[in-house]
Design an enzyme around this catalytic site. Structure first.
Site, mmCIF file in Angstrom:
data_model
loop_
_atom_site.group_PDB
_atom_site.id
_atom_site.type_symbol
_atom_site.label_atom_id
_atom_site.label_comp_id
_atom_site.label_asym_id
_atom_site.label_seq_id
_atom_site.Cartn_x
_atom_site.Cartn_y
_atom_site.Cartn_z
ATOM 1 N N LYS A 145 33.003 46.979 40.275
ATOM 2 C CA LYS A 145 32.238 48.050 40.925
ATOM 3 C C LYS A 145 32.851 49.415 40.637
ATOM 4 C CE LYS A 145 30.822 45.025 44.750
ATOM 5 N NZ LYS A 145 30.952 44.761 46.208
ATOM 6 N N CYS A 196 35.296 48.065 46.545
ATOM 7 C CA CYS A 196 35.742 47.007 47.457
ATOM 8 C C CYS A 196 34.768 45.833 47.416
ATOM 9 C CB CYS A 196 35.818 47.504 48.903
ATOM 10 S SG CYS A 196 36.981 48.846 49.192
ATOM 11 N N ASP A 197 35.283 44.663 47.754
ATOM 12 C CA ASP A 197 34.412 43.503 47.920
ATOM 13 C C ASP A 197 35.046 42.576 48.945
ATOM 14 O OD1 ASP A 197 31.929 42.078 46.566
ATOM 15 O OD2 ASP A 197 33.430 40.542 46.995
ATOM 16 N N SER A 198 34.230 42.078 49.874
ATOM 17 C CA SER A 198 34.747 41.226 50.948
ATOM 18 C C SER A 198 34.069 39.868 50.948
ATOM 19 C CB SER A 198 34.516 41.891 52.318
ATOM 20 O OG SER A 198 35.220 43.102 52.430
ATOM 21 N N GLY A 239 38.934 42.671 48.512
ATOM 22 C CA GLY A 239 39.521 43.163 47.272
ATOM 23 C C GLY A 239 39.302 44.655 47.152
#
EC number: 3.6.1.9
Length: 209
Positions: free
Chosen positions: A55, A74-76, A111
């Site tokens: 991203k 970010c990634d959750s 992340g």
């Protein structure tokens, strides 16, 4: 210096604003499923970090490269019993997730990737993942039906929020609460430092007053 948030998440934006930063928001156009499929047996931490990096990279590639800029992606995802899950998308999936989570715990992984660019090129980058244990209560059938009907849990990792209606059903967290909301302030500060930027650079006048 520009601070760009590569996310459409209103929760991440709210966390940054409350912490004194008013970022530009540029939503990435990455195909998350394709990225996940391209990885060979990743750990949960490797998966969320790879998605966050994709991203940030995609957004950085679309920006005017002349100005000194940091892009944060970010990634959750939630890990329950070793199984990693993202946004449920439907009421049926969200209901199943809650039946699995109720009265137990899960690990929320977020992340993070920070890409610094200037003069048309990436000059530094840093990545990391924050893992926080979430302890869930057991909503009644009436409460769960009402929560699912709001639509909130359908579009968030793990089918719950800490800062919204889902907070009624979270007993507590062991770790970083800002990471559970979507962006870890301590980790983001650390990653900014790794690319040579102090977080106070971005504090607005309200934060300084």
């Amino acid at each position: 210096m520009r601070f760009v948030l590569a996310s459409a998440s209103p929760a991440r934006l709210a966390v940054l604003r409350a912490a004194g930063i008013e970022p530009e928001v540029v939503v990435s156009g990455v195909d998350e499923d394709a990225i996940a499929a391209s990885l060979s047996d990743p750990t949960p931490a490797e998966l969320v970090t790879a998605l966050a990096a994709a991203k940030a990279d995609e957004v950085a590639s679309r920006l005017d490269g002349a100005e000194d800029t940091v892009v944060v992606g970010c990634d959750s995802m939630l890990s329950i019993g070793g199984r990693v899950v993202g946004k449920p998308g439907t009421v049926e999936v969200a209901r199943t997730r809650w039946k699995d989570m109720a009265g137990g715990t899960g690990e929320l992984l977020t992340g993070h990737a920070v890409v610094r660019s200037g003069d048309g090129a990436v000059v530094a980058r840093a990545e990391g993942t924050r893992v926080t244990t979430v302890r869930f209560s057991t909503p009644s059938d009436t409460e769960l039906d009402a929560y699912l009907a709001t639509g909130e849990p359908l579009a968030v990792a793990g089918a719950f929020t800490l800062d919204g209606l889902g907070g009624w059903f979270v007993e507590g967290v062991d770790g970083d609460p800002s990471s559970v909301i979507g962006i870890s302030l301590p980790l983001t500060r650390q990653l900014l430092a790794e690319v040579g930027v102090g977080v106070v650079t971005f504090w607005g006048e309200r934060a300084r007053s």
